[in-house]
Design a protein around this motif. Structure first.
Motif, mmCIF file in Angstrom:
data_model
loop_
_atom_site.group_PDB
_atom_site.id
_atom_site.type_symbol
_atom_site.label_atom_id
_atom_site.label_comp_id
_atom_site.label_asym_id
_atom_site.label_seq_id
_atom_site.Cartn_x
_atom_site.Cartn_y
_atom_site.Cartn_z
ATOM 1 N N SER A 169 50.397 50.445 -28.504
ATOM 2 C CA SER A 169 50.721 49.893 -27.185
ATOM 3 C C SER A 169 52.223 49.834 -26.925
ATOM 4 C CB SER A 169 50.098 48.509 -27.016
ATOM 5 O OG SER A 169 50.640 47.592 -27.932
ATOM 6 N N TYR A 170 53.008 49.656 -27.951
ATOM 7 C CA TYR A 170 54.471 49.612 -27.770
ATOM 8 C C TYR A 170 54.973 50.935 -27.193
ATOM 9 C CZ TYR A 170 59.431 49.342 -28.818
ATOM 10 O OH TYR A 170 60.797 49.337 -28.733
ATOM 11 N N PHE A 171 54.379 52.044 -27.662
ATOM 12 C CA PHE A 171 54.813 53.367 -27.223
ATOM 13 C C PHE A 171 54.036 53.870 -26.011
ATOM 14 C CE2 PHE A 171 55.312 53.212 -31.881
ATOM 15 C CZ PHE A 171 56.696 53.283 -31.944
ATOM 16 N N THR A 172 52.741 53.530 -25.947
ATOM 17 C CA THR A 172 51.873 54.122 -24.925
ATOM 18 C C THR A 172 51.584 53.211 -23.744
ATOM 19 O OG1 THR A 172 49.840 53.291 -25.955
ATOM 20 C CG2 THR A 172 50.673 55.431 -26.729
ATOM 21 N N GLY A 173 51.762 51.890 -23.927
ATOM 22 C CA GLY A 173 51.398 50.942 -22.885
ATOM 23 C C GLY A 173 49.903 50.665 -22.844
ATOM 24 N N VAL A 174 49.131 51.252 -23.757
ATOM 25 C CA VAL A 174 47.688 51.062 -23.814
ATOM 26 C C VAL A 174 47.371 50.056 -24.922
ATOM 27 C CG1 VAL A 174 45.475 52.170 -24.257
ATOM 28 C CG2 VAL A 174 47.262 53.405 -23.009
ATOM 29 N N VAL A 175 46.681 48.982 -24.549
ATOM 30 C CA VAL A 175 46.302 47.953 -25.508
ATOM 31 C C VAL A 175 44.820 48.112 -25.821
ATOM 32 C CG1 VAL A 175 46.092 45.478 -25.909
ATOM 33 C CG2 VAL A 175 48.042 46.367 -24.639
ATOM 34 N N THR A 176 44.478 48.060 -27.110
ATOM 35 C CA THR A 176 43.084 48.170 -27.517
ATOM 36 C C THR A 176 42.558 46.790 -27.852
ATOM 37 O OG1 THR A 176 43.409 50.382 -28.389
ATOM 38 C CG2 THR A 176 41.515 49.170 -29.221
ATOM 39 N N GLY A 177 41.406 46.452 -27.306
ATOM 40 C CA GLY A 177 40.744 45.191 -27.605
ATOM 41 C C GLY A 177 39.468 45.467 -28.354
ATOM 42 N N LEU A 178 38.952 44.443 -28.999
ATOM 43 C CA LEU A 178 37.719 44.574 -29.762
ATOM 44 C C LEU A 178 36.886 43.325 -29.537
ATOM 45 C CD1 LEU A 178 36.073 46.065 -31.972
ATOM 46 C CD2 LEU A 178 37.389 44.770 -33.650
ATOM 47 N N ALA A 179 35.667 43.512 -29.079
ATOM 48 C CA ALA A 179 34.742 42.392 -28.895
ATOM 49 C C ALA A 179 33.712 42.465 -30.015
ATOM 50 C CB ALA A 179 34.066 42.471 -27.540
ATOM 51 N N LEU A 180 33.571 41.407 -30.765
ATOM 52 C CA LEU A 180 32.613 41.343 -31.861
ATOM 53 C C LEU A 180 31.557 40.301 -31.538
ATOM 54 C CD1 LEU A 180 35.116 41.332 -34.846
ATOM 55 C CD2 LEU A 180 33.834 43.275 -33.963
ATOM 56 N N ARG A 181 30.350 40.559 -31.959
ATOM 57 C CA ARG A 181 29.300 39.550 -31.813
ATOM 58 C C ARG A 181 28.583 39.439 -33.137
ATOM 59 N NH1 ARG A 181 24.063 42.149 -29.888
ATOM 60 N NH2 ARG A 181 24.579 44.339 -29.943
ATOM 61 N N GLU A 182 28.030 38.290 -33.372
ATOM 62 C CA GLU A 182 27.327 38.032 -34.613
ATOM 63 C C GLU A 182 26.080 38.917 -34.688
ATOM 64 O OE1 GLU A 182 25.265 34.296 -36.913
ATOM 65 O OE2 GLU A 182 26.650 33.929 -35.277
ATOM 66 N N ALA A 183 25.860 39.476 -35.874
ATOM 67 C CA ALA A 183 24.660 40.300 -36.075
ATOM 68 C C ALA A 183 23.416 39.419 -35.998
ATOM 69 C CB ALA A 183 24.727 40.999 -37.421
ATOM 70 N N LEU A 184 22.376 39.953 -35.411
ATOM 71 C CA LEU A 184 21.136 39.201 -35.275
ATOM 72 C C LEU A 184 20.263 39.378 -36.496
ATOM 73 C CD1 LEU A 184 20.356 40.037 -31.566
ATOM 74 C CD2 LEU A 184 21.422 37.992 -32.482
#
Length: 74
Positions: A59-74
């Protein structure tokens, strides 16, 4: 991440700045950033100590931020 060391006992400096990429255990997904993935895409791979997911897409170089959504396994 130091395999075989409980997460609450990990050295914060290793967690923040360590560059050795290993999984914590086969039962856990280890997610890290800090080192930009080539090609600007998240990368998942296996190590002898578990699965690692790298999400640093520069993101520092590209301006693109990656997010990650996690959920508990069922």
């Amino acid at each position: 991440v130091a395999p075989q060391t409980p997460l609450r006992e990990q050295d914060p400096m290793t967690l923040y700045w360590g560059r050795d990429v290993v999984g914590y255990s086969p039962e856990h997904l280890t997610v890290n950033g800090h080192t930009v993935c080539r090609g600007g895409e998240p990368l998942e791979f296996e190590t002898p100590t578990g699965t690692v997911l790298r999400i640093d897409t520069g993101s520092y170089f590209t301006g693109v931020v990656t997010g990650l959504a996690l959920r508990e396994a069922l």
